[in-house]
Design a protein around this motif. Structure first.
Motif, PDB file in Angstrom:
ATOM      1  N   GLN A 192      35.821  46.716  37.268  1.00 15.98           N
ATOM      2  CA  GLN A 192      35.381  45.549  38.022  1.00 15.98           C
ATOM      3  C   GLN A 192      36.535  44.557  38.138  1.00 15.98           C
ATOM      4  O   GLN A 192      37.344  44.421  37.216  1.00 15.98           O
ATOM      5  CB  GLN A 192      34.205  44.875  37.320  1.00 15.98           C
TER       6      GLN A 192
ATOM      7  N   ALA B  42      37.430  40.472  39.350  1.00 14.74           N
ATOM      8  CA  ALA B  42      36.956  39.155  39.782  1.00 14.74           C
ATOM      9  C   ALA B  42      38.015  38.506  40.659  1.00 14.74           C
ATOM     10  O   ALA B  42      39.214  38.774  40.512  1.00 14.74           O
ATOM     11  CB  ALA B  42      36.654  38.268  38.572  1.00 14.74           C
ATOM     12  N   SER B  43      37.575  37.673  41.573  1.00 10.27           N
ATOM     13  CA  SER B  43      38.516  36.979  42.450  1.00 10.27           C
ATOM     14  C   SER B  43      39.504  36.173  41.610  1.00 10.27           C
ATOM     15  O   SER B  43      39.115  35.418  40.724  1.00 10.27           O
ATOM     16  CB  SER B  43      37.754  36.052  43.398  1.00 10.27           C
TER      17      SER B  43
ATOM     18  N   ASP C 216      41.803  37.545  39.619  1.00  7.30           N
ATOM     19  CA  ASP C 216      42.345  38.357  38.523  1.00  7.30           C
ATOM     20  C   ASP C 216      43.732  38.887  38.872  1.00  7.30           C
ATOM     21  O   ASP C 216      43.992  39.278  40.013  1.00  7.30           O
ATOM     22  CB  ASP C 216      41.428  39.549  38.231  1.00  7.30           C
TER      23      ASP C 216
ATOM     24  N   SER D 254      36.184  39.462  44.702  1.00  4.32           N
ATOM     25  CA  SER D 254      35.595  40.277  43.640  1.00  4.32           C
ATOM     26  C   SER D 254      35.244  41.652  44.188  1.00  4.32           C
ATOM     27  O   SER D 254      34.795  41.784  45.328  1.00  4.32           O
ATOM     28  CB  SER D 254      34.335  39.598  43.083  1.00  4.32           C
TER      29      SER D 254
ATOM     30  N   ASP E 103      35.223  45.767  48.157  1.00  8.10           N
ATOM     31  CA  ASP E 103      34.032  44.978  47.846  1.00  8.10           C
ATOM     32  C   ASP E 103      32.810  45.836  48.184  1.00  8.10           C
ATOM     33  O   ASP E 103      32.509  46.058  49.363  1.00  8.10           O
ATOM     34  CB  ASP E 103      34.021  43.693  48.676  1.00  8.10           C
TER      35      ASP E 103
ATOM     36  N   SER F  72      26.879  49.179  40.330  1.00  7.33           N
ATOM     37  CA  SER F  72      28.186  48.536  40.569  1.00  7.33           C
ATOM     38  C   SER F  72      29.303  49.547  40.560  1.00  7.33           C
ATOM     39  O   SER F  72      30.365  49.310  40.010  1.00  7.33           O
ATOM     40  CB  SER F  72      28.438  47.475  39.490  1.00  7.33           C
TER      41      SER F  72
END
Length: 232
Positions: free
Chosen positions: A50, A52-53, A55, A145, A170, A228
């Motif tokens: 995963q 995240a915006s 990162d 993300s 995404d 996810s």
């Protein structure tokens, strides 16, 4: 046993089964590439991780970029010193002209020298800004993300500007291009609901966005991902 039920009028929902190709929508895919041919120092994410915006995804060796920033800063300092000297000379020349000590042509020359020096400062500032931007690109962050769909390079590898190190998508913004039989094409209308099951048990709830004319293919947009994970 036999039972009876009153007849009623209702809508019948037809289901069409087909296969399709899952692709990211516009703006839902990010490819990490180096700003110039460089060695990869760090790759922080593995395939399937995963993201995240914001990162940090990859760090590149920015030795040449850092050297260019230092050189541009030196050029800017030199241009600013020349501009300051030109400004002082310009002010002195104006005083001489006002007192009638020198010809007007000398003032014109001082005007040109000051303008050239100021233009040199502007060029140096632009060069420094470009160099700093290139150096900042040595650290690549996630713009949104999502999930790492592919990891194609590892620390220590040399990557060129055409090499993709990571591919981030995404999963909330995916499209499925599916082909349906010609006989069923008129029954596929924009706004209709659909569902796609892909590898690993991932289920996408979709909405028909439109038809691609004579090819009888249908584009669907995802509205939700039940898990996810997304395949590459």
């Amino acid at each position: 046993p036999v039972t009876a039920r009153p007849a009623e009028i209702c809508s019948l929902r037809a289901v069409i089964h087909t296969t399709g190709v899952v692709t990211p929508s516009q703006g839902a895919e990010f490819l990490v590439t180096p700003p110039e041919t460089a060695r990869i120092l760090e790759v922080t994410k593995a395939e399937g991780d995963q993201v995240a915006s914001g990162d940090i995804l990859v760090r590149f060796d920015a030795g040449s970029a850092a050297a260019n920033v230092a050189r541009q800063r030196a050029d800017l300092a030199s241009a600013q010193a020349l501009a300051e000297n030109a400004r002082i000379a310009h002010a002195r020349m104006r005083d001489f002209v006002d007192r009638g000590l020198v010809a007007r042509q000398e003032m014109d020359r001082a005007d040109r020298d000051l303008a050239d020096a100021q233009a040199g400062v502007a060029r140096a500032q632009a060069g420094l800004a470009a160099a700093e931007t290139a150096a900042a690109r040595a650290i690549v962050r996630a713009p949104f993300s999502g999930i790492v769909a592919n990891r194609l390079k590892n620390p220590g590898d040399i990557a060129s500007t055409t090499d993709t190190v990571l591919r981030v998508v995404d999963p909330r913004r995916m499209e499925v291009m599916a082909t349906v039989p010609s006989a069923d094409a008129p029954r596929v209308v924009p706004g209709a609901s659909a569902r796609a099951t892909i590898g690993g048990g991932v289920v996408l709830r979709l909405t028909v966005e439109g038809r691609a004319g004579d090819r009888k293919s249908t584009r669907l947009n995802s509205s939700h991902v039940s898990e996810s994970r997304m395949p590459s």
